[in-house]
Write a protein that holds these residues in place. Structure first.
Motif, PDB file in Angstrom:
ATOM      1  N   THR A  16       0.779  -1.130  -0.018  1.00 27.86           N
ATOM      2  CA  THR A  16      -0.105   0.080  -0.132  1.00 27.86           C
ATOM      3  C   THR A  16       0.758   0.989  -0.006  1.00 27.86           C
ATOM      4  N   THR A  17       0.871   2.076  -0.994  1.00 25.68           N
ATOM      5  CA  THR A  17       1.576   3.186  -1.085  1.00 25.68           C
ATOM      6  C   THR A  17       1.085   4.407   0.202  1.00 25.68           C
ATOM      7  N   SER A  19       0.052   7.164  -0.385  1.00 25.34           N
ATOM      8  CA  SER A  19      -1.246   7.733  -0.853  1.00 25.34           C
ATOM      9  C   SER A  19      -2.618   6.826  -0.709  1.00 25.34           C
ATOM     10  N   ALA A  21      -2.860   3.758  -2.302  1.00 25.64           N
ATOM     11  CA  ALA A  21      -3.218   2.653  -3.317  1.00 25.64           C
ATOM     12  C   ALA A  21      -2.594   1.388  -3.123  1.00 25.64           C
ATOM     13  N   PHE A  22      -3.353   0.350  -3.410  1.00 23.45           N
ATOM     14  CA  PHE A  22      -2.938  -0.762  -2.829  1.00 23.45           C
ATOM     15  C   PHE A  22      -2.775  -1.649  -4.255  1.00 23.45           C
ATOM     16  N   TYR A  23      -1.464  -2.526  -3.978  1.00 15.92           N
ATOM     17  CA  TYR A  23      -1.172  -3.168  -4.925  1.00 15.92           C
ATOM     18  C   TYR A  23      -0.872  -4.651  -4.586  1.00 15.92           C
ATOM     19  N   LYS A  96      -0.783   4.629 -13.246  1.00 21.22           N
ATOM     20  CA  LYS A  96      -1.060   5.746 -12.278  1.00 21.22           C
ATOM     21  C   LYS A  96       0.287   6.072 -11.298  1.00 21.22           C
ATOM     22  N   ASN A  99       0.105   7.888  -7.828  1.00 20.24           N
ATOM     23  CA  ASN A  99       0.102   6.760  -6.631  1.00 20.24           C
ATOM     24  C   ASN A  99       1.216   6.887  -5.734  1.00 20.24           C
ATOM     25  N   ASP A 104       7.865   5.472  -1.263  1.00 18.87           N
ATOM     26  CA  ASP A 104       7.282   4.342  -1.399  1.00 18.87           C
ATOM     27  C   ASP A 104       8.252   3.544  -2.001  1.00 18.87           C
TER      28      ASP A 104
END
Length: 322
Positions: A16-17, A19, A21-23, A96, A99, A104
């Motif tokens: 999770t960044t 900001s 955003a989840f990867y 993106k 993100n 990060d």
């Protein structure tokens, strides 16, 4: 002794960044040069904006500094280089880019180091955005390395740097030739008026009927366009703009005081991007907090790019560490 290899990939899971955003998975590729992992002191090399993990060998961007009997001797050291996710060198891109920030990437690199079961680095060395990520890594993990070597960079993006990155982003979004035009502007940040004057002397390109400086800029734009992707440029520009070890955190003094590494700051007297005055200010601030901190300067007319040009000076500044 293993001199070099092709990129190998690690999968970073459930990231999770900052900001939010989840990867579920992120690809982190790397190359190892010199001695095999876990057999020698390890040097992590963080690449700059258009760089990659290929630090030596064919198309190696730091061949003059790293290799057999070079400043960082691959007979004595293991050299590790990660590809910043999204730089495109390993075929993986991130659309993106907003993100992500520089921290990060530092977190991802730290996860990579842990995955490889590396307990401590001998040195982290990086120029420009790579050096900014090195700062972020040592702020996050104060024991991670014995030496932090920050070249032509700083622990934060200044207003001047943010402004230039903003212009880069406008060009990348709005130009019909985004990579070429952004590169042309960037070259004006990476060099200096004195460097251009020495190189071109207002000469003209007879066949094209333009100034040679214009021909040179067009060449650099086309060259990058052939090997770099738009999403990669946007990503790397975003990271450059977001270097700041103090974001959502303590003061610089509180963070820097915890860093156990010897800190070696190398500025460039003519750098228009990460200015020498900012580097000197960082050094003066650090001196109040730590004993093991040095500031040295590359003297060159070539500006920010001098860390890729002035190899003899860089060798002299680094040889005592290596």
């Amino acid at each position: 002794m293993k001199l070099e290899n092709k990129p190998t990939s690690i999968t970073i899971q459930n990231f999770t960044t900052e900001s939010g955003a989840f990867y579920a998975s992120l690809n982190l590729s790397f190359q190892v040069f010199g001695r095999a992992l876990h057999t020698a002191p390890l040097v992590l090399v963080n690449h700059a904006l258009t760089g990659n993990s290929q630090v030596i060998g064919e198309n190696g961007w730091w061949n003059d500094l790293i290799g057999e009997n070079k400043t960082i001797n691959t007979a004595d050291y293991t050299v590790l280089a990660f590809n910043i996710p999204g730089n495109g060198f390993d075929g993986c891109v991130i659309e993106k880019h907003l993100n992500f920030n520089a921290r990060d990437i530092a977190r991802i690199f730290i996860e990579g180091i842990q995955f490889l079961k590396i307990k401590q680095l001998y040195a982290i060395i990086g120029g420009s955005v790579g050096g900014g990520i090195a700062w972020e890594m040592t702020a996050l993990e104060p024991k991670i390395t014995q030496h932090l070597i920050a070249i032509a960079t700083d622990w934060k993006a200044t207003d001047w740097l943010i402004a230039n990155c903003f212009l880069q982003e406008q060009i990348l979004h709005n130009s019909s030739r985004p990579i070429e035009d952004a590169r042309i502007h960037a070259m004006l940040c990476y060099r200096t008026p004195e460097s251009f004057a020495a190189k071109f002397q207002r000469s003209t390109h007879q066949e094209l009927a333009i100034f040679n400086v214009e021909s040179w800029l067009l060449h650099h734009g086309k060259k990058l366009q052939k090997r770099f992707q738009l999403s990669s440029y946007k990503m790397m520009n975003q990271l450059l703009k977001t270097i700041d070890i103090t974001r959502n955190s303590n003061s610089f003094d509180a963070l820097a005081a915890k860093i156990e590494a010897d800190i070696h700051i190398i500025g460039i007297n003519s750098d228009l991007f990460f200015t020498a005055s900012e580097n000197e200010a960082t050094y003066e601030q650090l001196k109040k907090l730590k004993n093991k901190v040095t500031y040295q300067e590359i003297v060159s007319i070539h500006g920010h790019d001098a860390f890729l040009i002035e190899y003899k000076q860089l060798d002299n500044l680094l040889k005592d560490i290596f």
